[in-house]
Design a protein around this motif. Structure first.
Motif, PDB file in Angstrom:
ATOM      1  N   ASP A  29     -18.975  27.464  34.017  1.00 52.17           N
ATOM      2  CA  ASP A  29     -18.006  26.592  34.675  1.00 52.17           C
ATOM      3  C   ASP A  29     -17.441  25.518  33.750  1.00 52.17           C
ATOM      4  O   ASP A  29     -16.805  24.560  34.208  1.00 52.17           O
ATOM      5  N   THR A  30     -17.646  25.648  32.435  1.00 58.54           N
ATOM      6  CA  THR A  30     -17.086  24.684  31.484  1.00 58.54           C
ATOM      7  C   THR A  30     -15.559  24.734  31.516  1.00 58.54           C
ATOM      8  O   THR A  30     -14.963  25.817  31.539  1.00 58.54           O
ATOM      9  N   MET A  31     -14.959  23.556  31.518  1.00 58.52           N
ATOM     10  CA  MET A  31     -13.500  23.448  31.495  1.00 58.52           C
ATOM     11  C   MET A  31     -13.049  22.890  30.147  1.00 58.52           C
ATOM     12  O   MET A  31     -13.835  22.327  29.395  1.00 58.52           O
ATOM     13  N   SER A  32     -11.746  23.043  29.880  1.00 59.96           N
ATOM     14  CA  SER A  32     -11.206  22.549  28.619  1.00 59.96           C
ATOM     15  C   SER A  32      -9.746  22.145  28.809  1.00 59.96           C
ATOM     16  O   SER A  32      -9.086  22.585  29.762  1.00 59.96           O
ATOM     17  N   LEU A  33      -9.249  21.321  27.896  1.00 55.42           N
ATOM     18  CA  LEU A  33      -7.840  20.945  27.912  1.00 55.42           C
ATOM     19  C   LEU A  33      -6.968  22.169  27.659  1.00 55.42           C
ATOM     20  O   LEU A  33      -7.203  22.925  26.719  1.00 55.42           O
ATOM     21  N   ALA A  34      -5.941  22.335  28.470  1.00 51.13           N
ATOM     22  CA  ALA A  34      -5.016  23.454  28.310  1.00 51.13           C
ATOM     23  C   ALA A  34      -3.781  23.061  27.504  1.00 51.13           C
ATOM     24  O   ALA A  34      -2.940  23.906  27.214  1.00 51.13           O
ATOM     25  N   TYR A  35      -3.650  21.771  27.189  1.00 51.78           N
ATOM     26  CA  TYR A  35      -2.494  21.265  26.446  1.00 51.78           C
ATOM     27  C   TYR A  35      -1.204  21.746  27.115  1.00 51.78           C
ATOM     28  O   TYR A  35      -1.073  21.670  28.326  1.00 51.78           O
ATOM     29  N   SER A  36      -0.232  22.279  26.364  1.00 49.15           N
ATOM     30  CA  SER A  36       1.065  22.601  26.967  1.00 49.15           C
ATOM     31  C   SER A  36       1.035  23.806  27.896  1.00 49.15           C
ATOM     32  O   SER A  36       2.026  24.058  28.587  1.00 49.15           O
ATOM     33  N   SER A  37      -0.069  24.541  27.930  1.00 50.33           N
ATOM     34  CA  SER A  37      -0.173  25.574  28.960  1.00 50.33           C
ATOM     35  C   SER A  37      -0.107  24.946  30.347  1.00 50.33           C
ATOM     36  O   SER A  37       0.176  25.628  31.340  1.00 50.33           O
ATOM     37  N   PRO A  48     -10.726  14.344  38.324  1.00 51.89           N
ATOM     38  CA  PRO A  48     -11.644  13.497  39.099  1.00 51.89           C
ATOM     39  C   PRO A  48     -12.889  13.167  38.259  1.00 51.89           C
ATOM     40  O   PRO A  48     -13.351  13.998  37.478  1.00 51.89           O
ATOM     41  N   LYS A  49     -13.412  11.991  38.438  1.00 50.20           N
ATOM     42  CA  LYS A  49     -14.565  11.544  37.652  1.00 50.20           C
ATOM     43  C   LYS A  49     -15.751  12.487  37.799  1.00 50.20           C
ATOM     44  O   LYS A  49     -16.473  12.768  36.820  1.00 50.20           O
ATOM     45  N   GLU A  50     -15.947  13.016  38.998  1.00 51.96           N
ATOM     46  CA  GLU A  50     -17.127  13.849  39.239  1.00 51.96           C
ATOM     47  C   GLU A  50     -17.041  15.203  38.528  1.00 51.96           C
ATOM     48  O   GLU A  50     -18.029  15.932  38.468  1.00 51.96           O
ATOM     49  N   GLU A  51     -15.878  15.540  37.978  1.00 45.71           N
ATOM     50  CA  GLU A  51     -15.724  16.802  37.248  1.00 45.71           C
ATOM     51  C   GLU A  51     -15.794  16.630  35.733  1.00 45.71           C
ATOM     52  O   GLU A  51     -15.797  17.618  34.996  1.00 45.71           O
ATOM     53  N   ASP A  52     -15.885  15.394  35.273  1.00 49.55           N
ATOM     54  CA  ASP A  52     -15.780  15.145  33.825  1.00 49.55           C
ATOM     55  C   ASP A  52     -16.924  15.772  33.034  1.00 49.55           C
ATOM     56  O   ASP A  52     -16.741  16.164  31.879  1.00 49.55           O
ATOM     57  N   TYR A  53     -18.093  15.905  33.639  1.00 48.05           N
ATOM     58  CA  TYR A  53     -19.247  16.441  32.922  1.00 48.05           C
ATOM     59  C   TYR A  53     -19.039  17.890  32.487  1.00 48.05           C
ATOM     60  O   TYR A  53     -19.723  18.386  31.586  1.00 48.05           O
ATOM     61  N   ARG A  54     -18.088  18.573  33.096  1.00 49.13           N
ATOM     62  CA  ARG A  54     -17.848  19.988  32.788  1.00 49.13           C
ATOM     63  C   ARG A  54     -16.864  20.204  31.639  1.00 49.13           C
ATOM     64  O   ARG A  54     -16.643  21.339  31.227  1.00 49.13           O
ATOM     65  N   VAL A  55     -16.253  19.144  31.132  1.00 46.81           N
ATOM     66  CA  VAL A  55     -15.151  19.300  30.178  1.00 46.81           C
ATOM     67  C   VAL A  55     -15.664  19.382  28.745  1.00 46.81           C
ATOM     68  O   VAL A  55     -16.443  18.539  28.295  1.00 46.81           O
ATOM     69  N   ALA A  56     -15.212  20.396  28.023  1.00 40.42           N
ATOM     70  CA  ALA A  56     -15.609  20.594  26.628  1.00 40.42           C
ATOM     71  C   ALA A  56     -14.894  19.602  25.710  1.00 40.42           C
ATOM     72  O   ALA A  56     -13.802  19.123  26.020  1.00 40.42           O
ATOM     73  N   LYS A  57     -15.519  19.341  24.587  1.00 38.19           N
ATOM     74  CA  LYS A  57     -14.957  18.433  23.589  1.00 38.19           C
ATOM     75  C   LYS A  57     -13.996  19.192  22.683  1.00 38.19           C
ATOM     76  O   LYS A  57     -14.347  20.207  22.100  1.00 38.19           O
ATOM     77  N   ILE A  74      -6.530  20.325  32.832  1.00 36.47           N
ATOM     78  CA  ILE A  74      -7.898  20.705  32.456  1.00 36.47           C
ATOM     79  C   ILE A  74      -8.416  21.738  33.449  1.00 36.47           C
ATOM     80  O   ILE A  74      -8.300  21.563  34.665  1.00 36.47           O
ATOM     81  N   GLY A  75      -8.982  22.810  32.928  1.00 39.43           N
ATOM     82  CA  GLY A  75      -9.522  23.826  33.817  1.00 39.43           C
ATOM     83  C   GLY A  75     -10.233  24.919  33.057  1.00 39.43           C
ATOM     84  O   GLY A  75     -10.507  24.797  31.859  1.00 39.43           O
ATOM     85  N   THR A  76     -10.530  25.993  33.747  1.00 37.47           N
ATOM     86  CA  THR A  76     -11.177  27.151  33.146  1.00 37.47           C
ATOM     87  C   THR A  76     -10.119  28.214  32.857  1.00 37.47           C
ATOM     88  O   THR A  76      -9.062  28.266  33.497  1.00 37.47           O
ATOM     89  N   ALA A  77     -10.428  29.096  31.903  1.00 41.75           N
ATOM     90  CA  ALA A  77      -9.547  30.244  31.669  1.00 41.75           C
ATOM     91  C   ALA A  77      -9.481  31.091  32.933  1.00 41.75           C
ATOM     92  O   ALA A  77      -8.419  31.627  33.297  1.00 41.75           O
ATOM     93  N   ARG A  78     -10.583  31.202  33.618  1.00 44.76           N
ATOM     94  CA  ARG A  78     -10.660  31.968  34.867  1.00 44.76           C
ATOM     95  C   ARG A  78      -9.683  31.407  35.898  1.00 44.76           C
ATOM     96  O   ARG A  78      -8.979  32.155  36.598  1.00 44.76           O
ATOM     97  N   GLY A  79      -9.641  30.070  36.016  1.00 47.97           N
ATOM     98  CA  GLY A  79      -8.745  29.437  36.975  1.00 47.97           C
ATOM     99  C   GLY A  79      -7.277  29.672  36.644  1.00 47.97           C
ATOM    100  O   GLY A  79      -6.467  29.990  37.528  1.00 47.97           O
ATOM    101  N   LEU A  80      -6.932  29.523  35.363  1.00 53.23           N
ATOM    102  CA  LEU A  80      -5.551  29.762  34.946  1.00 53.23           C
ATOM    103  C   LEU A  80      -5.161  31.221  35.163  1.00 53.23           C
ATOM    104  O   LEU A  80      -4.078  31.519  35.663  1.00 53.23           O
ATOM    105  N   ALA A  81      -6.041  32.133  34.766  1.00 48.95           N
ATOM    106  CA  ALA A  81      -5.741  33.558  34.917  1.00 48.95           C
ATOM    107  C   ALA A  81      -5.577  33.925  36.390  1.00 48.95           C
ATOM    108  O   ALA A  81      -4.726  34.748  36.746  1.00 48.95           O
ATOM    109  N   LYS A  82      -6.380  33.316  37.253  1.00 51.45           N
ATOM    110  CA  LYS A  82      -6.272  33.616  38.683  1.00 51.45           C
ATOM    111  C   LYS A  82      -4.953  33.099  39.248  1.00 51.45           C
ATOM    112  O   LYS A  82      -4.309  33.772  40.067  1.00 51.45           O
ATOM    113  N   LEU A  83      -4.535  31.895  38.829  1.00 49.95           N
ATOM    114  CA  LEU A  83      -3.261  31.356  39.294  1.00 49.95           C
ATOM    115  C   LEU A  83      -2.122  32.296  38.921  1.00 49.95           C
ATOM    116  O   LEU A  83      -1.249  32.618  39.746  1.00 49.95           O
ATOM    117  N   TYR A  84      -2.138  32.779  37.683  1.00 51.63           N
ATOM    118  CA  TYR A  84      -1.094  33.713  37.249  1.00 51.63           C
ATOM    119  C   TYR A  84      -1.262  35.087  37.896  1.00 51.63           C
ATOM    120  O   TYR A  84      -0.288  35.830  38.054  1.00 51.63           O
TER     121      TYR A  84
END
Length: 430
Positions: free
Chosen positions: A92-100, A232-241, A302-312
């Motif tokens: 469930d790790t998330m990351s910055l998607a930048y311009s995506s 949201p603050k409660e999701e910050d722990y999941r975000v990759a550096k 910020i999100g998961t590749a899984r989340g972005l792929a599902k949206l598309y």
């Protein structure tokens, strides 16, 4: 003498920076190779390539997901969410998607159009009267989403204080003057794209929500999409550096394709791209919650590749998912209608836009037909998320080891996407 001193100083700084990067690279190489996830039968080559990228030390942390005909067929993650601390990248790790992130914003605008809140052919000032200042009165919604509005820079920098003050943001955006005659050319609105569209949403949404709030309440919550604009603050722990290297722009100089862009960024402060980057005031490091919590809809989704792929995947399924409709099929098809390919006034290269999306660039070694129906958006550092309605395909790649190649020509991205398209082509021909 002064020039020699500057040259010597620059050389010392460069040597130190290279040494630091080398130490970090060697440390990463010593860490165990970690990958996880699954692939459906027939997609095993993608898993092999994904693991190989990590084994070669080309990734710090990354994830890749693919949906085909409404099914998740690839869901892979690997490396480290924080390689300095050796924290593994989890499911469930998330990351910055930048311009995506811009592709997600384009979907939000399409939803608003579908609901009758907006019309692509209507003037922005029809919905947002204060916008009709300084030559902006005739800009249409379509011109705004297609980077034709001449608004890649603002009259002054945006600071955290301004960004958190809706009245000040509305005033700044409304007063901004186009830098070319709207509708006569296009140029990448790298940072401003999302803010203008967010405030357009605020003016037409019955609840007057920002685009981040609209995304969460109307799309993410309803369809189970793990993606945020304004974390949201409660999701910050999941975000990759993110591995933020100051040398990315210098690395552009090694590529003939990117060299003009790198020269403009580094040595021409009055160029449009330099001025566009300087739109940002001091927001702090992108690796801290202060930055992640802000709504910068062009760049800090910020999100998961899984989340972005599902949206598309919803778009690849004609706008419908499990009996619920996100978009009408007519609106999905709008993302295939592009403005004319021509010189981008900001990025200094041939470019075009499709109601806020990009057509996919070619993949080395594959026929043009493999990518001709792919639309989505790339992101800084190598990110990318696309869909193909004809093939019912979608995929998304996120990485924290940023490269200077953010237009689909990142070697890792191409290495992953190529076997996906080859596999889909084989399945279609069976």
């Amino acid at each position: 003498m002064g020039f020699l001193l500057i040259l010597q100083t620059a050389t010392i700084v460069a040597v130190i920076a290279i040494a630091v990067q080398l130490i970090r690279y060697l440390r990463l190489k010593r860490l165990p190779v970690l990958t996880g996830g699954s692939v459906a039968p027939g997609f095993e080559e993608i898993e092999r390539v994904f693991r190989s990228l990590h084994e070669q030390g080309l990734e710090a942390g990354s994830a890749f997901a693919v949906y085909y005909k409404g099914q998740k067929v690839v869901d892979l993650w690997g490396g480290y969410a924080n390689y300095d601390e050796a924290d593994p990248w989890l499911e469930d790790t998330m990351s910055l998607a930048y311009s995506s992130t811009k592709g997600v914003v384009a979907i939000c605008i399409a939803v608003a159009v579908d609901r009758g809140y907006l019309d692509y052919d209507q003037k922005v000032s029809h919905y947002w009267p204060e916008f009709a200042q300084n030559g902006k009165e005739n800009i249409t919604v379509k011109q705004l989403v297609n980077h034709e509005a001449g608004l890649p820079v603002l009259n002054r920098k945006i600071t955290t204080e301004i960004l958190k003050n809706p009245e000040e943001m509305n005033k700044l955006l409304s007063e901004t003057t186009p830098v070319w005659e709207p509708g006569t050319a296009h140029g990448y609105h790298g940072m401003t794209f999302g803010w203008f569209l967010s405030y357009l949403i605020k003016h037409v949404d019955p609840k007057h929500r920002t685009i981040g709030q609209f995304l969460q309440e109307e799309i993410a919550d309803n369809f189970g999409i793990d993606f945020f604009i304004g974390l949201p603050k409660e999701e910050d722990y999941r975000v990759a550096k993110s591995d933020v290297s100051p040398w990315l722009f210098f690395k552009m100089m090694l590529s003939a394709k990117y060299r003009p862009l790198g020269i403009n960024i580094l040595f021409r402060p009055n160029s449009l791209i330099s001025r566009a980057i300087r739109v940002l005031g001091s927001f702090g490091s992108e690796n801290v919650y202060q930055y992640r919590s802000l709504e910068i809809p062009s760049a800090n989704g910020i999100g998961t590749a899984r989340g972005l792929a599902k949206l598309y995947a919803i778009l690849s399924n004609g706008g419908e998912w499990n009996g619920k409709r996100l978009l009408s099929n007519n609106l999905v098809k709008k993302f295939k209608e592009c403005n004319e390919k021509s010189e981008d006034k900001v990025l200094c290269k041939l470019n075009n836009f499709c109601h806020g999306m990009h057509p996919h660039f070619l993949i080395t070694g594959l026929p043009d037909t493999y990518t001709e129906n792919l639309f989505g958006h790339y992101g800084h550092g190598g990110q990318g998320a696309f869909f193909d309605e004809k093939s019912h395909l979608s995929f998304a790649y996120i990485t924290t080891k940023l490269s200077p190649y953010g237009s689909g020509d990142d070697g890792r991205y191409q290495a992953l996407v190529k076997p996906v398209l080859e596999t889909i082509n084989k399945l279609k021909n069976k």
